[in-house]
Design a protein around this motif. Structure first.
Motif, PDB file in Angstrom:
ATOM      1  N   LYS A 195       0.757  -1.310  -0.043  1.00  0.00           N
ATOM      2  CA  LYS A 195       0.050   0.178  -0.058  1.00  0.00           C
ATOM      3  C   LYS A 195       0.819   1.148   0.053  1.00  0.00           C
ATOM      4  O   LYS A 195       0.506   2.271  -0.625  1.00  0.00           O
ATOM      5  CB  LYS A 195      -0.878  -0.059   1.048  1.00  0.00           C
ATOM      6  CG  LYS A 195      -2.221  -0.907   0.821  1.00  0.00           C
ATOM      7  CD  LYS A 195      -3.248  -0.859   2.191  1.00  0.00           C
ATOM      8  CE  LYS A 195      -4.212  -2.005   1.666  1.00  0.00           C
ATOM      9  NZ  LYS A 195      -4.931  -2.253   3.029  1.00  0.00           N
ATOM     10  N   LEU A 219      -3.058   9.064   1.344  1.00  0.00           N
ATOM     11  CA  LEU A 219      -4.074   8.443   1.848  1.00  0.00           C
ATOM     12  C   LEU A 219      -5.191   9.372   2.874  1.00  0.00           C
ATOM     13  O   LEU A 219      -6.250   9.069   2.514  1.00  0.00           O
ATOM     14  CB  LEU A 219      -3.779   7.248   3.016  1.00  0.00           C
ATOM     15  CG  LEU A 219      -4.593   6.487   3.627  1.00  0.00           C
ATOM     16  CD1 LEU A 219      -5.432   5.372   2.540  1.00  0.00           C
ATOM     17  CD2 LEU A 219      -4.020   5.539   4.788  1.00  0.00           C
ATOM     18  N   TRP A 228      -9.323   9.827   2.328  1.00  0.00           N
ATOM     19  CA  TRP A 228     -10.316   9.536   3.561  1.00  0.00           C
ATOM     20  C   TRP A 228     -10.887  10.889   3.689  1.00  0.00           C
ATOM     21  O   TRP A 228     -12.185  10.871   4.212  1.00  0.00           O
ATOM     22  CB  TRP A 228      -9.318   9.151   4.719  1.00  0.00           C
ATOM     23  CG  TRP A 228      -8.975   7.672   4.883  1.00  0.00           C
ATOM     24  CD1 TRP A 228      -9.118   6.853   3.647  1.00  0.00           C
ATOM     25  CD2 TRP A 228      -8.310   6.737   5.666  1.00  0.00           C
ATOM     26  NE1 TRP A 228      -8.698   5.500   3.938  1.00  0.00           N
ATOM     27  CE2 TRP A 228      -8.208   5.748   5.197  1.00  0.00           C
ATOM     28  CE3 TRP A 228      -7.738   7.291   6.959  1.00  0.00           C
ATOM     29  CZ2 TRP A 228      -7.567   4.625   6.010  1.00  0.00           C
ATOM     30  CZ3 TRP A 228      -7.074   6.223   7.639  1.00  0.00           C
ATOM     31  CH2 TRP A 228      -6.962   5.011   7.102  1.00  0.00           C
ATOM     32  N   GLN A 248      -4.906   4.542  12.869  1.00  0.00           N
ATOM     33  CA  GLN A 248      -5.709   3.959  11.647  1.00  0.00           C
ATOM     34  C   GLN A 248      -4.954   4.134  10.330  1.00  0.00           C
ATOM     35  O   GLN A 248      -4.795   3.323   9.775  1.00  0.00           O
ATOM     36  CB  GLN A 248      -7.142   4.974  11.293  1.00  0.00           C
ATOM     37  CG  GLN A 248      -7.993   4.888  12.470  1.00  0.00           C
ATOM     38  CD  GLN A 248      -9.258   5.795  12.268  1.00  0.00           C
ATOM     39  OE1 GLN A 248      -8.993   6.884  12.786  1.00  0.00           O
ATOM     40  NE2 GLN A 248     -10.296   5.323  11.927  1.00  0.00           N
ATOM     41  N   GLN A 264      -2.260   1.600  10.711  1.00  0.00           N
ATOM     42  CA  GLN A 264      -2.362   0.175  10.418  1.00  0.00           C
ATOM     43  C   GLN A 264      -2.873  -0.019   8.710  1.00  0.00           C
ATOM     44  O   GLN A 264      -2.517  -1.179   8.353  1.00  0.00           O
ATOM     45  CB  GLN A 264      -3.785   0.078  11.231  1.00  0.00           C
ATOM     46  CG  GLN A 264      -4.215  -1.268  11.806  1.00  0.00           C
ATOM     47  CD  GLN A 264      -5.111  -1.537  12.436  1.00  0.00           C
ATOM     48  OE1 GLN A 264      -6.094  -0.382  12.671  1.00  0.00           O
ATOM     49  NE2 GLN A 264      -5.466  -2.570  12.954  1.00  0.00           N
ATOM     50  N   HIS A 265      -3.417   1.081   8.249  1.00  0.00           N
ATOM     51  CA  HIS A 265      -4.016   0.736   6.960  1.00  0.00           C
ATOM     52  C   HIS A 265      -2.541   0.617   6.065  1.00  0.00           C
ATOM     53  O   HIS A 265      -2.681  -0.311   5.049  1.00  0.00           O
ATOM     54  CB  HIS A 265      -4.760   1.661   6.441  1.00  0.00           C
ATOM     55  CG  HIS A 265      -5.234   1.641   5.146  1.00  0.00           C
ATOM     56  ND1 HIS A 265      -6.367   1.242   4.735  1.00  0.00           N
ATOM     57  CD2 HIS A 265      -4.632   2.009   3.671  1.00  0.00           C
ATOM     58  CE1 HIS A 265      -6.594   1.136   3.501  1.00  0.00           C
ATOM     59  NE2 HIS A 265      -5.454   1.711   2.765  1.00  0.00           N
ATOM     60  N   SER A 321       2.771   8.914  10.021  1.00  0.00           N
ATOM     61  CA  SER A 321       0.961   8.980  10.303  1.00  0.00           C
ATOM     62  C   SER A 321       0.778   9.952  11.271  1.00  0.00           C
ATOM     63  O   SER A 321      -0.190  10.704  11.134  1.00  0.00           O
ATOM     64  CB  SER A 321       0.532   7.667  10.700  1.00  0.00           C
ATOM     65  OG  SER A 321       0.924   7.220  11.929  1.00  0.00           O
TER      66      SER A 321
END
Lengths: 422, 132
Positions: B6, B72, B76, B92, B95-96, B107
């Motif tokens: 990812k 990302l 979102w 989140q 983790q993603h 993050s």
């Protein structure tokens, strides 16, 4: 070439042809591949001539010893030394530990001061830190903006208590060549021992322990197309340099480094030294051509690219370049098919960029944008052109993505912004 | 160190790269991080009169994980209300993207960036309220 070696080399070549395309290797300061000629010289010492070179009573021992002694001679010739002054070690880290700690501890009743540079390799700096805990005094000299030592400062720093000056020949990150001969002269005139870490210098630039007045020199096998796991410490006999050993045992290597010598590795390092001595001049010419070709190709297409370290006083196989506004690790991800090294330490928890670049006065922001690109014996023109294209592409893409590049284009002075540290 | 698929996908195909007019009253801009630390994120949102994030753009100076985290989060927050967007947690994102421990700060920076953009937007709308 023995049949065994020929078969192995052939099958290696076969594997390479069948393997998926490998990244281009441009990290010759990290390590170098073994020269196949070196492998060829080593092979018999793994199989037929497997004896312990210290076994004095039989043929197997003698032939291994002969290989080791010939290697010692070859290494001595590379640096203008006597073969009795060559001590085999496990590598430059051990050589540096032995030189700095060994000399300091031997002369500790008379002198207790050591001088080194802030840009030395960690194995010199960390040894010095340990010696400080033992009660020695260490001066870590700064370097000039071009990465070179200030000779006047060195002169002023030497005292009656100074036992050793340890300054590297060539810096591993930025590739600058220190004025070794001038340092040697200063040290000799003040009766101070001069140790030089030449892991990156040996086999690349001419070295002569007499002419340069070097008392101790560290060499690494795997930085000069020799095997990994072996190095050398040159220890001068006249005037004699004495040191306390780190590794005790059977008293090999004149008591300075006990342990059975790895004959195949010794032979390999010897052969590597002989090849370097023979081919150094032509190789330097070839590398200069490749380096200049690469640098021109990149700077012609990219603005705001800065060379770290002195422009002239540097080995031809190293370029350390800051690509402003593009973070080094992010850049490396965009050039996965090139094996290069980054001065950014984004992976480490500390987020500290290279201490060597910081010592050169490179700002933290620019230090984060640097790549070390290393060329070597097996680098081709096609590889250099390919690498330049990939790097230019990646930098352009990442600058389009960079808020700092955008601000710079808008004329915002990035240094005027109050950034929050995180 | 290997990156997750990812992260690689966002790095190679970053979503919503670009800039919005920072002087537009409907646009909020967040600029976080520092060049000296090796990470700077600029995240911008365009907010409808109903308080919905209609568009988001980013630019990031940093490693692959920093670029992926900011890419990302722009995906979102689009279509979310400001209050919803504010609840996005760095965990989140981490983790993603399957970020390793040394990359968690990337993050965190993305979460800080969206919060800063929302704050900027709100202070433009009612300076007094945002300052409370």
């Amino acid at each position: 070439m023995t049949t065994a070696t020929a078969t192995i080399l052939k099958s290696l070549a076969e594997d390479r042809r069948n393997a998926p395309a490998r990244p281009v290797y441009l990290d010759y300061q990290a390590t170098t591949p073994l020269d196949p000629r070196v492998l060829n010289a080593m092979m018999p010492y793994f199989t037929e001539k497997f004896g312990n070179p210290h076994s004095r009573n039989h043929t197997h021992g003698w032939e291994a010893e002969q290989g080791v002694e010939q290697a010692r001679q070859q290494i001595a010739e590379l640096i203008g030394a006597d073969e009795r002054e060559i001590i085999f070690t496990s590598g430059a880290t051990e050589s540096n530990n032995l030189a700095v700690a060994g000399v300091a501890r031997f002369y500790k009743d008379k002198k207790n001061h050591i001088i080194t540079l802030v840009t030395e390799h960690k194995c010199v700096l960390d040894t010095c830190r340990h010696l400080e805990q033992e009660g020695f005094e260490v001066t870590y000299l700064p370097v000039e903006k071009n990465g070179l030592v200030d000779l006047d400062l060195l002169k002023r720093t030497i005292t009656d208590k100074t036992v050793l000056v340890s300054i590297m020949g060539v810096n591993n990150e930025v590739g600058v060549i220190q004025p070794i001969k001038a340092i040697g002269e200063i040290c000799r005139s003040r009766h101070v021992f001069f140790h030089t870490d030449c892991a990156q210098a040996a086999g690349k630039i001419p070295l002569d322990v007499e002419d340069m007045k070097i008392d101790l020199m560290s060499i690494s096998g795997h930085k000069m197309y020799g095997p990994k796991g072996i190095g050398v410490l040159y220890v001068r006999r006249r005037p004699r340099v004495r040191l306390v050993a780190l590794i005790h045992g059977g008293g090999q290597e004149r008591g300075m480094r006990s342990g059975t010598l790895p004959a195949p590795l010794c032979v390999g390092l010897g052969e590597a030294a002989a090849i370097c001595k023979r081919e150094m001049a032509t190789e330097a010419e070839q590398l200069t051509m490749l380096r200049d070709r690469f640098y021109a190709s990149v700077t012609r297409r990219l603005p705001e690219v800065f060379l770290n370290g002195d422009e002239k006083q540097r080995i031809p196989g190293n370029l350390n370049i800051s690509f402003a506004y593009v973070e080094g690790e992010g850049l490396m991800m965009g050039i996965k098919d090139l094996s290069v090294s980054s001065g950014s330490a984004c992976t480490s928890a500390s987020l500290e960029p290279s201490y060597v670049l910081r010592a050169l006065g490179v700002g933290e922001d620019l230090a984060h944008t640097s790549l070390r690109i290393g060329f070597g014996r097996f680098t081709t023109e096609a590889e250099v052109d390919y690498a330049a294209d990939r790097i230019v592409e990646a930098v352009q893409k990442l600058r389009d993505l960079s808020p700092l590049w955008e601000m710079a284009q808008e004329g915002v002075d990035i240094k005027s912004i109050k950034w929050a540290a995180h | 160190m290997a990156y997750s698929e990812k992260v690689i996908d966002h790095y190679e195909h970053p979503r919503n790269v670009g800039a919005l007019d920072k002087n537009d009253p409907g646009v909020g801009t967040g600029l976080v991080g520092a060049p000296a630390c090796g990470d700077v994120m600029k995240l911008q949102i365009r907010v409808s009169p109903e308080g919905i994030i209609e568009d988001a753009k980013f630019k990031t100076f940093g490693c692959g994980s920093a670029i992926a985290s900011s890419s990302l989060i722009t995906e979102w927050v689009k279509g979310k209300s400001l209050d919803e967007a504010e609840t996005i947690k760095n965990t989140q994102i981490a983790q993603h993207l399957a970020l390793p421990p040394v990359k968690i700060h990337c993050s965190v920076l993305a979460e800080d960036a969206i919060k800063a953009a929302i704050l900027d937007y709100r202070s433009k709308r009612s300076p007094a309220k945002a300052a409370e």
